[in-house]
Motif scaffolding. Structure first.
Motif, short mmCIF file in Angstrom:
data_model
loop_
_atom_site.label_atom_id
_atom_site.label_comp_id
_atom_site.label_asym_id
_atom_site.label_seq_id
_atom_site.Cartn_x
_atom_site.Cartn_y
_atom_site.Cartn_z
N ILE A 93 -32.17 12.75 9.20
CA ILE A 93 -31.06 13.09 8.08
C ILE A 93 -31.43 12.69 6.61
CG2 ILE A 93 -28.68 12.83 7.45
CD1 ILE A 93 -28.12 13.07 10.57
N GLU A 94 -31.68 11.18 6.60
CA GLU A 94 -32.03 10.77 5.40
C GLU A 94 -33.40 11.24 4.74
OE1 GLU A 94 -31.20 8.96 2.00
OE2 GLU A 94 -29.88 9.02 3.57
N GLY A 95 -34.37 11.26 5.55
CA GLY A 95 -35.83 11.92 5.16
C GLY A 95 -35.69 13.15 4.53
N LEU A 96 -34.89 14.20 5.10
CA LEU A 96 -34.87 15.55 5.00
C LEU A 96 -33.54 15.93 3.76
CD1 LEU A 96 -35.24 17.52 8.10
CD2 LEU A 96 -36.94 16.85 6.30
N ARG A 97 -32.96 14.93 3.51
CA ARG A 97 -31.69 15.13 2.48
C ARG A 97 -32.17 15.62 1.08
NH1 ARG A 97 -26.80 13.27 3.09
NH2 ARG A 97 -27.57 11.60 4.34
N PRO A 98 -33.22 15.09 0.48
CA PRO A 98 -33.91 15.57 -1.03
C PRO A 98 -34.37 16.89 -0.71
CG PRO A 98 -35.03 13.58 -0.21
CD PRO A 98 -33.85 13.80 0.62
N VAL A 99 -35.06 17.20 0.34
CA VAL A 99 -35.77 18.33 0.34
C VAL A 99 -34.55 19.55 0.84
CG1 VAL A 99 -37.38 19.77 1.83
CG2 VAL A 99 -37.69 17.48 1.50
N ARG A 100 -33.37 19.11 1.22
CA ARG A 100 -32.56 19.97 1.70
C ARG A 100 -31.46 20.60 0.60
NH1 ARG A 100 -30.70 17.53 5.40
NH2 ARG A 100 -28.68 16.64 4.42
N GLU A 101 -31.60 19.53 -0.52
CA GLU A 101 -30.77 19.71 -1.70
C GLU A 101 -31.59 20.36 -2.57
OE1 GLU A 101 -29.82 15.88 -2.87
OE2 GLU A 101 -28.19 15.31 -1.56
N ARG A 102 -32.73 20.24 -2.91
CA ARG A 102 -33.52 21.16 -3.50
C ARG A 102 -33.82 22.66 -3.00
NH1 ARG A 102 -36.84 16.21 -4.09
NH2 ARG A 102 -38.04 16.99 -2.23
N LEU A 103 -33.73 22.46 -1.67
CA LEU A 103 -33.91 24.15 -1.32
C LEU A 103 -32.76 24.81 -1.48
CD1 LEU A 103 -35.23 25.97 0.82
CD2 LEU A 103 -34.26 24.75 2.64
N GLU A 104 -31.67 24.26 -1.44
CA GLU A 104 -30.54 25.13 -1.90
C GLU A 104 -30.31 25.23 -3.13
OE1 GLU A 104 -28.20 26.28 0.32
OE2 GLU A 104 -29.66 25.33 2.03
N TYR A 105 -30.89 24.45 -3.96
CA TYR A 105 -31.09 24.61 -5.48
C TYR A 105 -31.75 26.03 -5.65
CZ TYR A 105 -32.04 24.66 -10.48
OH TYR A 105 -32.45 24.95 -11.56
N TRP A 106 -32.96 26.16 -4.93
CA TRP A 106 -33.69 27.33 -5.30
C TRP A 106 -33.49 28.60 -4.87
CZ3 TRP A 106 -37.04 27.26 -9.19
CH2 TRP A 106 -37.77 26.10 -9.73
N ARG A 107 -32.86 28.39 -3.70
CA ARG A 107 -32.23 29.67 -2.94
C ARG A 107 -30.99 30.06 -3.80
NH1 ARG A 107 -31.15 28.66 3.12
NH2 ARG A 107 -31.15 30.92 3.54
N SER A 108 -30.47 29.40 -4.53
CA SER A 108 -29.15 29.84 -5.12
C SER A 108 -29.31 30.14 -6.60
CB SER A 108 -28.14 28.77 -5.36
OG SER A 108 -28.57 27.59 -5.81
N HIS A 109 -30.91 30.05 -7.17
CA HIS A 109 -31.33 30.15 -8.63
C HIS A 109 -32.50 31.27 -8.45
CE1 HIS A 109 -28.60 26.67 -9.14
NE2 HIS A 109 -28.60 27.11 -10.50
N PRO A 110 -32.36 32.40 -7.86
CA PRO A 110 -33.45 33.30 -7.57
C PRO A 110 -34.01 33.65 -9.03
CG PRO A 110 -31.27 34.38 -7.58
CD PRO A 110 -30.86 33.14 -7.52
N ALA A 111 -33.54 33.99 -9.85
CA ALA A 111 -33.96 34.06 -11.26
C ALA A 111 -35.18 33.23 -11.74
CB ALA A 111 -33.04 34.36 -12.54
N GLU A 112 -34.58 31.66 -11.72
CA GLU A 112 -35.66 30.69 -11.96
C GLU A 112 -36.88 30.78 -11.13
OE1 GLU A 112 -34.04 26.70 -12.51
OE2 GLU A 112 -32.29 27.53 -12.96
#
Length: 494
Positions: A442-461
């Motif tokens: 959970i701790e190891g994947l936390r930053p990856v999961r947060e960045r993943l959600e960012y890129w999925r929610s910003h398709p224009a970028e």
């Protein structure tokens, strides 16, 4: 270096050089050197010519100098291959004794190539590097200006790293620990696994996904998610070229050109073809030929190193075979022969069947942890993970595959060895082991999961990043395929 030993014919050659130097203050005799070379250049199978040229230059600080050198070529009675004695040792000795610049002559006839002095192989003309020369092809330029050769040799060949991942949607923990995290590390200067002073190309290989039937809407979603996930694991689009494979047209052009030169027997030997074809009722031509497309992916970018797992080494070897064949056939250095880049990689197995690797093709969603799984989902999946009833924790995939898989996951995410983790957790029961691993995941994947959600929610970028990557990738790929087309004779008026 091989030397002919059969029926040797002894010959001796003496070369005398006399150099005079005149300065503004005085005139002096500087040096006289006599060399004797003993050669064996003839055998019963036949041999051909031997060429040696070594010249001595005085320092440019001397105001006036006169340079004279002699060189001889010895011929035998038959024409076949070239045999050389140890010129490298001689050259180094001269450099050491004279402390002067030395002009080296490259010697290459048919099946042998050598650059006196031990430098790497380089074809040169007029003192300027014009490309690498591979074994099997002749070098036609033998006299080289010292300054030009030294300048060429001082510029090392650039390191170019290229790799890709199929567009299968959100990657799972095995993809991350086995490949994607290594991508991020090799391009990160702060990482101990960084490849210094290199160029990086990373791609989502959506064309490879077409080797199995795809629903268009699902494929579009998978491509977007895979693109977002690659950025989420830490790939920096400012440090590397990141692009979508199908958006660079040179990939399919190059694949066809290479396919026309690849024997079917080479493809028949691919173990992955045999394995995957057995799982389909009617395997497609694309599945059969996809190793050629993979070769095109690599060769387009003059790749020197490819991060690969053991299951892809055979494909990389095929890429090298194809590239070497083209270089030999068209008497040119068309392609760089890539090397495997072996980096530390954990082999993560299925949570439900720890004798098989973790895979997206497994029907059970509880067999894998995906990078977008929330903490509750991760906790539930690991609680269901297969272990055994033996007491304590140990690391032995043969005897305890389930327990060892959990230990391997813990070790990979905590950057420790599995043996060290097993020793530390040896006293735990299975429930406590699963809880310990859950917290680390959970701790190891936390930053990856947060960045993943960012890129999925910003398709224009995300689209803007891909547009920049496409332009940069196409510039290199188009130049490579045009060079190949010219060698093939397809470019008629250029």
């Amino acid at each position: 270096m091989r030397v002919c030993v059969y029926c040797a014919l002894f010959q001796s050659v003496c070369v005398f050089s006399l150099c005079f130097s005149v300065s503004l203050l005085s005139l002096s005799l500087s040096l006289s050197l006599s060399l004797s070379l003993s050669l064996s250049l003839f055998d019963t199978c036949g041999s051909c010519a031997f060429l040696l040229f070594i010249s001595l230059f005085l320092k440019p600080t001397i105001s006036f100098s006169l340079f004279l050198s002699l060189f001889l070529s010895l011929s035998a009675l038959s024409l076949c291959s070239l045999s050389l004695l140890s010129l490298s040792a001689l050259a180094h000795l001269l450099l050491h004794l004279l402390e002067r610049e030395c002009v080296y002559a490259c010697v290459c006839v048919r099946s042998s190539i050598m650059v006196v002095g031990g430098w790497r192989q380089m074809a040169v003309r007029g003192g300027q590097a014009v490309g690498r020369c591979q074994q099997g092809r002749g070098l036609r330029w033998t006299l080289v200006q010292a300054g030009g050769l030294q300048e060429a040799m001082s510029k090392p060949e650039p390191t170019i790293v290229m790799s890709g991942i199929q567009a299968t949607g959100i990657p799972h923990l095995g993809n991350y620990l086995g490949a994607l995290r290594n991508w991020a590390q090799v391009q990160d200067p702060a990482s101990p696994n960084a490849v210094k002073d290199a160029q990086f190309y990373f791609s989502v290989m959506d064309l490879h996904s077409l080797t199995v039937p795809q629903e268009p809407q699902q494929l579009r979603s998978n491509i977007r998610d895979t693109l977002a996930a690659v950025l989420a694991v830490g790939i920096d689009p400012e440090r590397c070229v990141f692009f979508q494979q199908s958006q660079v047209a040179a990939h399919t052009r190059m694949a066809w050109l290479l396919a026309c030169h690849t024997p079917s027997g080479e493809l028949n030997r691919m173990t992955q073809w045999k394995s995957k074809a057995s799982q389909q009722k009617t395997p497609s031509l694309g599945l059969y030929a996809y190793p050629v497309l993979m070769a095109a992916d690599v060769l387009l970018y003059n790749t020197t190193h490819v991060p690969v797992g053991e299951d892809q080494l055979q494909h990389l070897e095929l890429t090298r075979t194809i590239a070497g064949s083209m270089n030999n056939r068209y008497d040119s250095q068309l392609f760089v022969l890539p090397q495997p880049l072996l980096t530390p990689a954990a082999r993560i197995r299925s949570l439900r069947n720890p004798t098989a690797k973790m895979s997206k093709s497994d029907r059970s969603v509880h067999s894998r942890i995906e990078l977008h799984d929330d903490p509750d989902t991760i906790r539930d999946k690991l609680r269901r993970a297969v272990t055994d009833s033996l007491p304590g924790v140990s690391f032995d995939f043969q005897e305890r595959p389930g327990v060892s898989n959990l230990v391997a996951i813990h070790a990979a995410l905590s950057d420790r060895s599995p043996e060290e983790v097993a020793s530390e957790l040896a006293h735990l029961d299975m429930a406590a082991l699963k809880q310990e691993v859950t917290d680390v995941v959970i701790e190891g994947l936390r930053p990856v999961r947060e960045r993943l959600e960012y890129w999925r929610s910003h398709p224009a970028e995300l689209e803007a990043v891909l547009d920049r990557g496409r332009v940069r990738a196409a510039a290199t790929a188009d130049a490579t395929v045009q060079r190949f087309e010219k060698a093939l004779g397809l470019q008629v008026f250029s």
